[in-house]
Design a protein around this motif. Sequence first.
Motif, PDB file in Angstrom:
ATOM      1  N   ILE A  70       0.835  -1.201   0.000  1.00 14.09           N
ATOM      2  CA  ILE A  70       0.000   0.000   0.000  1.00 14.09           C
ATOM      3  C   ILE A  70       0.869   1.250   0.000  1.00 14.09           C
ATOM      4  O   ILE A  70       0.574   2.234  -0.683  1.00 14.09           O
ATOM      5  N   THR A  71       1.970   1.209   0.762  1.00 17.54           N
ATOM      6  CA  THR A  71       2.908   2.328   0.777  1.00 17.54           C
ATOM      7  C   THR A  71       3.482   2.579  -0.609  1.00 17.54           C
ATOM      8  O   THR A  71       3.609   3.729  -1.055  1.00 17.54           O
ATOM      9  N   ALA A  72       3.833   1.504  -1.316  1.00 18.46           N
ATOM     10  CA  ALA A  72       4.385   1.646  -2.666  1.00 18.46           C
ATOM     11  C   ALA A  72       3.399   2.357  -3.588  1.00 18.46           C
ATOM     12  O   ALA A  72       3.772   3.260  -4.344  1.00 18.46           O
ATOM     13  N   LEU A  73       2.135   1.968  -3.532  1.00 16.19           N
ATOM     14  CA  LEU A  73       1.134   2.587  -4.402  1.00 16.19           C
ATOM     15  C   LEU A  73       0.920   4.051  -4.041  1.00 16.19           C
ATOM     16  O   LEU A  73       0.814   4.908  -4.915  1.00 16.19           O
ATOM     17  N   ALA A  74       0.856   4.344  -2.750  1.00 12.10           N
ATOM     18  CA  ALA A  74       0.656   5.732  -2.326  1.00 12.10           C
ATOM     19  C   ALA A  74       1.828   6.613  -2.739  1.00 12.10           C
ATOM     20  O   ALA A  74       1.633   7.738  -3.217  1.00 12.10           O
ATOM     21  N   ASN A  75       3.052   6.101  -2.568  1.00 13.71           N
ATOM     22  CA  ASN A  75       4.227   6.877  -2.957  1.00 13.71           C
ATOM     23  C   ASN A  75       4.305   7.055  -4.469  1.00 13.71           C
ATOM     24  O   ASN A  75       4.599   8.142  -4.970  1.00 13.71           O
ATOM     25  N   GLY A  76       4.057   5.980  -5.199  1.00 12.97           N
ATOM     26  CA  GLY A  76       4.152   6.054  -6.652  1.00 12.97           C
ATOM     27  C   GLY A  76       3.110   6.965  -7.270  1.00 12.97           C
ATOM     28  O   GLY A  76       3.358   7.615  -8.294  1.00 12.97           O
ATOM     29  N   LEU A  77       1.935   7.044  -6.660  1.00 15.87           N
ATOM     30  CA  LEU A  77       0.866   7.905  -7.176  1.00 15.87           C
ATOM     31  C   LEU A  77       0.893   9.295  -6.553  1.00 15.87           C
ATOM     32  O   LEU A  77       0.020  10.119  -6.833  1.00 15.87           O
ATOM     33  N   ARG A  78       1.891   9.570  -5.688  1.00 22.40           N
ATOM     34  CA  ARG A  78       2.091  10.888  -5.075  1.00 22.40           C
ATOM     35  C   ARG A  78       0.877  11.309  -4.237  1.00 22.40           C
ATOM     36  O   ARG A  78       0.402  12.441  -4.328  1.00 22.40           O
ATOM     37  N   LEU A  79       0.360  10.393  -3.444  1.00 26.18           N
ATOM     38  CA  LEU A  79      -0.817  10.691  -2.635  1.00 26.18           C
ATOM     39  C   LEU A  79      -0.407  11.338  -1.310  1.00 26.18           C
ATOM     40  O   LEU A  79       0.665  11.057  -0.782  1.00 26.18           O
ATOM     41  N   SER A  80      -1.255  12.182  -0.783  1.00 27.98           N
ATOM     42  CA  SER A  80      -1.035  12.762   0.537  1.00 27.98           C
ATOM     43  C   SER A  80      -2.338  12.729   1.317  1.00 27.98           C
ATOM     44  O   SER A  80      -3.426  12.766   0.742  1.00 27.98           O
ATOM     45  N   ALA A  81      -2.212  12.654   2.642  1.00 29.46           N
ATOM     46  CA  ALA A  81      -3.390  12.572   3.502  1.00 29.46           C
ATOM     47  C   ALA A  81      -3.935  13.963   3.799  1.00 29.46           C
ATOM     48  O   ALA A  81      -3.183  14.922   3.974  1.00 29.46           O
ATOM     49  N   ASP A  82      -5.235  14.048   3.879  1.00 26.66           N
ATOM     50  CA  ASP A  82      -5.904  15.291   4.242  1.00 26.66           C
ATOM     51  C   ASP A  82      -6.324  15.191   5.701  1.00 26.66           C
ATOM     52  O   ASP A  82      -7.398  14.700   6.031  1.00 26.66           O
ATOM     53  N   ALA A 136      -2.558   6.187   5.287  1.00 25.14           N
ATOM     54  CA  ALA A 136      -3.644   7.149   5.518  1.00 25.14           C
ATOM     55  C   ALA A 136      -4.075   7.785   4.201  1.00 25.14           C
ATOM     56  O   ALA A 136      -5.272   7.925   3.921  1.00 25.14           O
ATOM     57  N   ALA A 137      -3.109   8.159   3.366  1.00 23.76           N
ATOM     58  CA  ALA A 137      -3.432   8.769   2.078  1.00 23.76           C
ATOM     59  C   ALA A 137      -4.136   7.780   1.159  1.00 23.76           C
ATOM     60  O   ALA A 137      -5.120   8.116   0.488  1.00 23.76           O
ATOM     61  N   ALA A 138      -3.646   6.529   1.126  1.00 25.41           N
ATOM     62  CA  ALA A 138      -4.259   5.509   0.279  1.00 25.41           C
ATOM     63  C   ALA A 138      -5.667   5.182   0.756  1.00 25.41           C
ATOM     64  O   ALA A 138      -6.564   4.906  -0.049  1.00 25.41           O
ATOM     65  N   THR A 139      -5.886   5.218   2.060  1.00 24.09           N
ATOM     66  CA  THR A 139      -7.216   4.967   2.617  1.00 24.09           C
ATOM     67  C   THR A 139      -8.200   6.019   2.146  1.00 24.09           C
ATOM     68  O   THR A 139      -9.309   5.711   1.692  1.00 24.09           O
ATOM     69  N   GLN A 140      -7.808   7.278   2.240  1.00 19.16           N
ATOM     70  CA  GLN A 140      -8.688   8.361   1.805  1.00 19.16           C
ATOM     71  C   GLN A 140      -8.941   8.320   0.301  1.00 19.16           C
ATOM     72  O   GLN A 140      -9.967   8.803  -0.177  1.00 19.16           O
ATOM     73  N   ALA A 141      -8.015   7.725  -0.445  1.00 21.96           N
ATOM     74  CA  ALA A 141      -8.161   7.628  -1.896  1.00 21.96           C
ATOM     75  C   ALA A 141      -8.926   6.378  -2.322  1.00 21.96           C
ATOM     76  O   ALA A 141      -9.026   6.097  -3.521  1.00 21.96           O
ATOM     77  N   THR A 182     -17.450  -4.438  -3.498  1.00 19.78           N
ATOM     78  CA  THR A 182     -17.375  -3.058  -3.008  1.00 19.78           C
ATOM     79  C   THR A 182     -17.512  -2.987  -1.493  1.00 19.78           C
ATOM     80  O   THR A 182     -17.133  -1.978  -0.892  1.00 19.78           O
ATOM     81  N   ASN A 183     -18.052  -4.038  -0.886  1.00 26.83           N
ATOM     82  CA  ASN A 183     -18.202  -4.048   0.570  1.00 26.83           C
ATOM     83  C   ASN A 183     -16.867  -4.052   1.297  1.00 26.83           C
ATOM     84  O   ASN A 183     -16.816  -3.777   2.507  1.00 26.83           O
ATOM     85  N   TYR A 184     -15.776  -4.370   0.582  1.00 27.06           N
ATOM     86  CA  TYR A 184     -14.466  -4.476   1.215  1.00 27.06           C
ATOM     87  C   TYR A 184     -13.549  -3.316   0.857  1.00 27.06           C
ATOM     88  O   TYR A 184     -12.396  -3.292   1.283  1.00 27.06           O
ATOM     89  N   ILE A 185     -14.036  -2.354   0.082  1.00 25.72           N
ATOM     90  CA  ILE A 185     -13.247  -1.168  -0.272  1.00 25.72           C
ATOM     91  C   ILE A 185     -13.373  -0.167   0.857  1.00 25.72           C
ATOM     92  O   ILE A 185     -14.458   0.335   1.142  1.00 25.72           O
ATOM     93  N   VAL A 186     -12.287   0.126   1.521  1.00 27.12           N
ATOM     94  CA  VAL A 186     -12.318   1.010   2.682  1.00 27.12           C
ATOM     95  C   VAL A 186     -12.677   2.431   2.244  1.00 27.12           C
ATOM     96  O   VAL A 186     -12.076   2.981   1.328  1.00 27.12           O
ATOM     97  N   GLY A 187     -13.675   3.007   2.910  1.00 23.98           N
ATOM     98  CA  GLY A 187     -14.082   4.367   2.611  1.00 23.98           C
ATOM     99  C   GLY A 187     -14.892   4.525   1.353  1.00 23.98           C
ATOM    100  O   GLY A 187     -15.122   5.642   0.893  1.00 23.98           O
ATOM    101  N   ARG A 188     -15.334   3.414   0.787  1.00 21.91           N
ATOM    102  CA  ARG A 188     -16.078   3.466  -0.478  1.00 21.91           C
ATOM    103  C   ARG A 188     -17.301   4.381  -0.368  1.00 21.91           C
ATOM    104  O   ARG A 188     -17.632   5.103  -1.301  1.00 21.91           O
TER     105      ARG A 188
END
Length: 444
Positions: A154-166, A192-197, A244-250
């Motif tokens: 998850i960290t790899a995806l968040a870093n590669g997509l340049r995500l940041s947490a709000d 945290a950023a990947a969760t919000q995304a 979709t029931n397992y997508i966090v924050g969907r």
Amino acid sequence: MFRFLRWSSGSAALLSVTMTVSAIAPVVISAPAVAQTTSPSPSPGAEVNFSDVADDFWARPFIQALAQRNIITGFPNGTFRPQQPVERAEFAAMIAKAFEQEQVRQLAEPGFRDVPDDYWAASEIEEAFQTGFMVGYGGTLFLPEQPIPRAQAITALANGLRLSADGTPAEILRGYYQDAGWIPAYAINPIAAATQANIVVNYPNIRTLNPLQNLTRAEAAALLYQALVRQGKLEPLANNVAATNYIVGRNNAVSQTTSTTTSTSDNRGSTSTTTSTTTATSDTRDSTNTTTSTTSTTEPGDIYALSTLNFTTLSSALKTAGLADTLKGKGPYTVFAPTDEAFAALPKETLNQLLQPENRETLARILRYHVVSGELTSNELKRGELKTLAERPVNIQINPGTNQQIAVNDASVTQPNIQASNGVIHAINEVLIPPDINLSQLEK
């Protein structure tokens, strides 16, 4: 074009003791794969069916969608092996297939010492590093055959997509996950950023992240699919699809189709959990000509380092007994780690006595009884006696029923396969006492 990496022959021995037993490689990794140069088509191709992915399998929509686009593939016998752990090299290959991010850093010479020029995923590993997704371990190692924990993926995806947490990352995580305390420090901001995304997918319990467990192929498909949704490359699953029931924050008001343009630092080596946004670092975000070190502390640390995060009583006991340096060493080791609750179940007076200087040797013998030489994942543990560093064996029992429950003496493994850089940890719910130690005879 990404260059091939160079090999140091001295790394072969180290690699051989750090990797777990590998399964037969899937078709997609049977030869060096070429990273795709076009976005995945939003129009699915011919339907792909795998014999071991049932119609009602929770991850089937993710698997089928990515298989139709050749981002992931199955095995020659028509299976997908959804529960098989994903190795770091395999995840790099998946990333190379799925994304077309710009290069943000240059791999320093001589590259990763444990990735030879002719390694099947050499170019994909380099691409995953240079586009900002993945990093190496200390000493310029990549450990390509090591299974990748969920937190790393998850960290790899968040870093590669340049995500940041709000917001405040630690608070965000506590609001979503009941096991947020298990998230390593390096992964707090990116998860945290990947969760919000809406990238994180948790099965079967949406509130259980299991950050230290190894990523499975089914979970990898789900994470990659959601990351492509975030980029606007794929459509979100329809609301009536069970997955979709397992997508966090969907169900939150976070858009899944608007890609982010905010750059963040990689937070390498930082343990801060209070910064909501960070600025881009000068060596990774605004130049493709910068040479960056291959090493990073954003990957799991050694066994002792992980114990300080998640097994605080054990960590204190190891330090008191003089064993901290042992579990910082090369190893590899397998540690049956009592949780803080397991230590708390001991009589308070007994625990206090064990931590006194006059009982240091007894404490060391007890702790060595929890450590086995060599790295044994849950799949590699066998019934019967297993020799420990205390020169006394523990008895391994495996229930072939649900979830292959593992017991060590009278203790149950509550969380297996917590991956460290020098071995593996299995959390247990009781402190193991060697048969030759009588706690009633401790020095007072």
